[in-house]
Design a protein around this motif. Structure first.
Motif, short mmCIF file in Angstrom:
data_model
loop_
_atom_site.label_atom_id
_atom_site.label_comp_id
_atom_site.label_asym_id
_atom_site.label_seq_id
_atom_site.Cartn_x
_atom_site.Cartn_y
_atom_site.Cartn_z
N ALA A 224 0.83 -1.21 0.00
CA ALA A 224 0.00 0.00 0.00
C ALA A 224 0.86 1.25 0.00
N ALA A 225 2.03 1.19 0.62
CA ALA A 225 2.88 2.37 0.73
C ALA A 225 3.82 2.54 -0.44
N GLU A 226 3.84 1.60 -1.37
CA GLU A 226 4.82 1.63 -2.45
C GLU A 226 4.90 2.95 -3.21
N PRO A 227 3.78 3.50 -3.71
CA PRO A 227 3.90 4.75 -4.47
C PRO A 227 4.52 5.87 -3.64
N THR A 228 4.04 6.04 -2.40
CA THR A 228 4.58 7.10 -1.55
C THR A 228 6.05 6.85 -1.27
N ASP A 229 6.38 5.63 -0.89
CA ASP A 229 7.76 5.32 -0.56
C ASP A 229 8.67 5.47 -1.77
N SER A 230 8.21 5.04 -2.95
CA SER A 230 9.02 5.14 -4.16
C SER A 230 9.27 6.59 -4.53
N ILE A 231 8.24 7.41 -4.44
CA ILE A 231 8.39 8.83 -4.75
C ILE A 231 9.25 9.50 -3.70
N ALA A 232 8.99 9.22 -2.42
CA ALA A 232 9.74 9.84 -1.33
C ALA A 232 11.21 9.45 -1.38
N ALA A 233 11.50 8.26 -1.90
CA ALA A 233 12.89 7.80 -1.96
C ALA A 233 13.69 8.48 -3.07
N MET A 234 12.98 9.12 -4.00
CA MET A 234 13.67 9.78 -5.12
C MET A 234 14.19 11.15 -4.67
N VAL B 5 9.26 20.45 -11.45
CA VAL B 5 8.61 19.20 -11.05
C VAL B 5 8.50 19.18 -9.53
N TYR B 6 7.30 18.85 -9.05
CA TYR B 6 7.04 18.80 -7.62
C TYR B 6 6.40 17.47 -7.26
N PRO B 7 6.86 16.85 -6.18
CA PRO B 7 6.24 15.58 -5.77
C PRO B 7 4.83 15.83 -5.23
N VAL B 8 3.97 14.86 -5.43
CA VAL B 8 2.64 14.84 -4.82
C VAL B 8 2.61 13.57 -3.98
N PRO B 9 2.87 13.68 -2.69
CA PRO B 9 2.97 12.49 -1.85
C PRO B 9 1.76 11.57 -1.97
N GLY B 10 2.05 10.28 -2.12
CA GLY B 10 1.01 9.29 -2.22
C GLY B 10 0.32 9.24 -3.57
N HIS B 11 0.75 10.06 -4.52
CA HIS B 11 0.09 10.09 -5.83
C HIS B 11 1.08 10.08 -6.98
N GLY B 12 1.99 11.03 -7.02
CA GLY B 12 2.90 11.13 -8.15
C GLY B 12 3.65 12.44 -8.17
N ALA B 13 3.44 13.22 -9.23
CA ALA B 13 4.17 14.48 -9.37
C ALA B 13 3.40 15.45 -10.24
N MET B 14 3.68 16.74 -10.02
CA MET B 14 3.17 17.81 -10.88
C MET B 14 4.32 18.32 -11.73
N GLU B 15 4.02 18.58 -12.97
CA GLU B 15 5.01 19.10 -13.93
C GLU B 15 4.46 20.42 -14.48
N ILE B 16 5.29 21.44 -14.47
CA ILE B 16 4.88 22.76 -14.95
C ILE B 16 6.00 23.29 -15.84
N GLY B 17 5.63 23.88 -16.97
CA GLY B 17 6.66 24.42 -17.84
C GLY B 17 6.10 25.21 -19.00
N THR B 18 6.99 25.50 -19.91
CA THR B 18 6.68 26.26 -21.12
C THR B 18 7.12 25.43 -22.32
N HIS B 19 6.32 25.48 -23.38
CA HIS B 19 6.75 24.81 -24.60
C HIS B 19 6.43 25.68 -25.81
N LYS B 20 7.25 25.47 -26.84
CA LYS B 20 7.10 26.18 -28.10
C LYS B 20 6.61 25.19 -29.15
N PHE B 21 5.92 25.72 -30.14
CA PHE B 21 5.41 24.87 -31.22
C PHE B 21 5.87 25.42 -32.56
N TYR B 22 6.15 24.50 -33.46
CA TYR B 22 6.58 24.82 -34.82
C TYR B 22 5.70 24.01 -35.76
N GLU B 23 5.49 24.51 -36.96
CA GLU B 23 4.71 23.75 -37.93
C GLU B 23 5.25 23.96 -39.34
#
Length: 171
Positions: free
Chosen positions: A22-32, A116-134
């Protein structure tokens, strides 16, 4: 009646084994370390957008999104309400790229913008900027714009999958 040794062993070990699972996701994220989490999510980001824009690899894409994915776009509205809807939309867009004069897009992550920010017991939040070309067909590639994005990555069953995507501030 004496207790059988295997029953005693199961009674002692089972609760700790279940707690560890049950603790695997939290422990795996917290261990990083913050650097490991940042690099892991950056690599997942690259794989996600490569599958969407570069390779049209919908089989890979399906492994990178959750079944309950939601995608919000400040110009397109709610563009997906499930992982399947998202993958199907990408597949449809990729099919349109087959024509020699079709439009093709490329996404470029602004590297120093990624947070990138951890979300304990869930995963992570990612925030950034991206450019597009076509480009159209074999024509020259042109800058199409820039936007901000936020993504929530869920860690479950040893896999990182994106569950929420927000794309906004297009300019």
């Amino acid at each position: 009646m004496p207790c059988k040794p295997w029953i005693l062993l199961a009674a002692v070990l089972l609760p700790s084994m279940l707690a560890a699972q049950a603790a695997e996701p939290t422990d795996s994220i917290a261990a990083m370390s913050p650097e490991q989490l940042h690099e892991t999510i950056r690599a997942k980001d690259v794989a996600l957008f490569r599958a969407v824009f570069d390779t049209c690899d919908t089989a890979l894409l399906a492994t990178l999104v959750t079944d309950d994915l939601e995608f919000y776009h400040d110009r397109g509205g709610v563009t997906a309400r499930s992982g399947k809807e998202f993958v199907d939309g990408v597949a449809k867009g990729c099919a349109g790229r087959e024509a020699p004069d079709s439009w093709r897009s490329r996404r470029e992550l602004v590297a120093d913008s990624l947070r990138v920010y951890p979300v304990p017991g869930h995963g992570a939040m990612e925030i950034g900027t991206h450019k597009f070309y076509e480009r159209q067909g074999d024509g020259p590639e042109k800058y199409a714009g820039v936007a901000e994005f936020s993504q929530v990555w869920r860690y479950e069953d040893g896999q990182w999958r994106v569950s929420r995507i927000l794309s906004y501030a297009h300019r």
